[in-house]
Design a protein around this motif. Structure first.
Motif, mmCIF file in Angstrom:
data_model
loop_
_atom_site.group_PDB
_atom_site.id
_atom_site.type_symbol
_atom_site.label_atom_id
_atom_site.label_comp_id
_atom_site.label_asym_id
_atom_site.label_seq_id
_atom_site.Cartn_x
_atom_site.Cartn_y
_atom_site.Cartn_z
ATOM 1 N N SER A 133 0.850 -1.182 0.000
ATOM 2 C CA SER A 133 0.000 0.000 0.000
ATOM 3 C C SER A 133 0.888 1.235 0.000
ATOM 4 N N PRO A 134 0.379 2.343 -0.548
ATOM 5 C CA PRO A 134 1.186 3.570 -0.588
ATOM 6 C C PRO A 134 1.637 3.998 0.805
ATOM 7 N N GLN A 135 2.839 4.541 0.877
ATOM 8 C CA GLN A 135 3.388 5.011 2.141
ATOM 9 C C GLN A 135 2.742 6.332 2.535
ATOM 10 N N PRO A 136 2.371 6.481 3.788
ATOM 11 C CA PRO A 136 1.827 7.763 4.241
ATOM 12 C C PRO A 136 2.965 8.760 4.447
ATOM 13 N N SER A 137 2.629 10.028 4.503
ATOM 14 C CA SER A 137 3.629 11.045 4.840
ATOM 15 C C SER A 137 4.100 10.785 6.261
ATOM 16 N N LYS A 138 5.391 10.908 6.499
ATOM 17 C CA LYS A 138 5.934 10.577 7.813
ATOM 18 C C LYS A 138 7.306 11.206 7.973
ATOM 19 N N THR A 139 7.730 11.403 9.196
ATOM 20 C CA THR A 139 9.096 11.835 9.486
ATOM 21 C C THR A 139 9.742 10.775 10.368
ATOM 22 N N VAL B 92 14.761 2.289 6.848
ATOM 23 C CA VAL B 92 13.904 3.448 7.068
ATOM 24 C C VAL B 92 12.472 3.083 6.695
ATOM 25 N N LEU B 93 12.251 2.643 5.460
ATOM 26 C CA LEU B 93 10.905 2.251 5.047
ATOM 27 C C LEU B 93 10.960 1.347 3.834
ATOM 28 N N ALA B 94 9.865 0.662 3.573
ATOM 29 C CA ALA B 94 9.680 -0.157 2.374
ATOM 30 C C ALA B 94 8.201 -0.125 2.051
ATOM 31 N N GLY B 95 7.880 -0.003 0.798
ATOM 32 C CA GLY B 95 6.476 0.055 0.410
ATOM 33 C C GLY B 95 6.332 0.421 -1.038
ATOM 34 N N ALA B 96 5.315 1.199 -1.358
ATOM 35 C CA ALA B 96 5.045 1.589 -2.734
ATOM 36 C C ALA B 96 4.680 3.061 -2.788
ATOM 37 N N THR B 97 4.925 3.645 -3.953
ATOM 38 C CA THR B 97 4.474 5.006 -4.189
ATOM 39 C C THR B 97 2.974 4.964 -4.464
ATOM 40 N N HIS B 98 2.365 6.110 -4.643
ATOM 41 C CA HIS B 98 0.931 6.147 -4.926
ATOM 42 C C HIS B 98 0.606 5.581 -6.301
ATOM 43 N N THR B 99 1.618 5.443 -7.163
ATOM 44 C CA THR B 99 1.391 4.840 -8.477
ATOM 45 C C THR B 99 1.710 3.349 -8.482
ATOM 46 N N GLY B 100 2.082 2.792 -7.318
ATOM 47 C CA GLY B 100 2.336 1.357 -7.209
ATOM 48 C C GLY B 100 3.774 0.941 -7.399
ATOM 49 N N PHE B 101 4.702 1.878 -7.618
ATOM 50 C CA PHE B 101 6.117 1.544 -7.784
ATOM 51 C C PHE B 101 6.698 1.163 -6.434
ATOM 52 N N GLU B 102 7.224 -0.069 -6.325
ATOM 53 C CA GLU B 102 7.796 -0.531 -5.055
ATOM 54 C C GLU B 102 9.174 0.100 -4.832
ATOM 55 N N PHE B 103 9.458 0.438 -3.583
ATOM 56 C CA PHE B 103 10.752 1.021 -3.247
ATOM 57 C C PHE B 103 11.086 0.734 -1.790
#
Length: 95
Positions: A25-31, A46-57
């Motif tokens: 699921s897309p990552q929420p804004s966070k610090t 730090v994090l793992a997930g997807a952008t709002h367009t579904g690109f995993e990172f």
């Protein structure tokens, strides 16, 4: 082919399961506070997930001693971003 509401209602659980089948699921804004990132070996995840367009990172921070390397030469299909806090880095691009 005609699909009845009854047949469609039987497919809805399958569609819902397919939607939830491991797609990140897309990552929420966070610090993040650096002190809160757990050091495992030389790396802080730090994090793992997807952008709002579904690109995993994923994003991590790695501490390297002078002359050290995180891994051998390799290629990325997608983009890679590197930030250097201090020191210098040698990079080979396209050979």
């Amino acid at each position: 082919m005609e699909i009845s509401r009854r047949n469609l209602s039987l497919l809805l659980p399958l569609l819902a399961a397919a939607e939830a089948s491991g797609e990140p699921s897309p990552q929420p804004s966070k610090t993040w506070r650096f002190e809160d990132l757990v050091l495992k070996g030389k790396t802080r995840a730090v994090l793992a997930g997807a952008t709002h367009t579904g690109f995993e990172f994923d994003m991590h921070e790695t501490e390297l001693a002078p002359g050290d390397e995180p891994h051998g030469a390799h290629r990325h299909v997608h983009e890679e971003m590197i930030m250097i806090r201090e020191g210098t880095m040698e990079v080979t691009i396209n050979g």
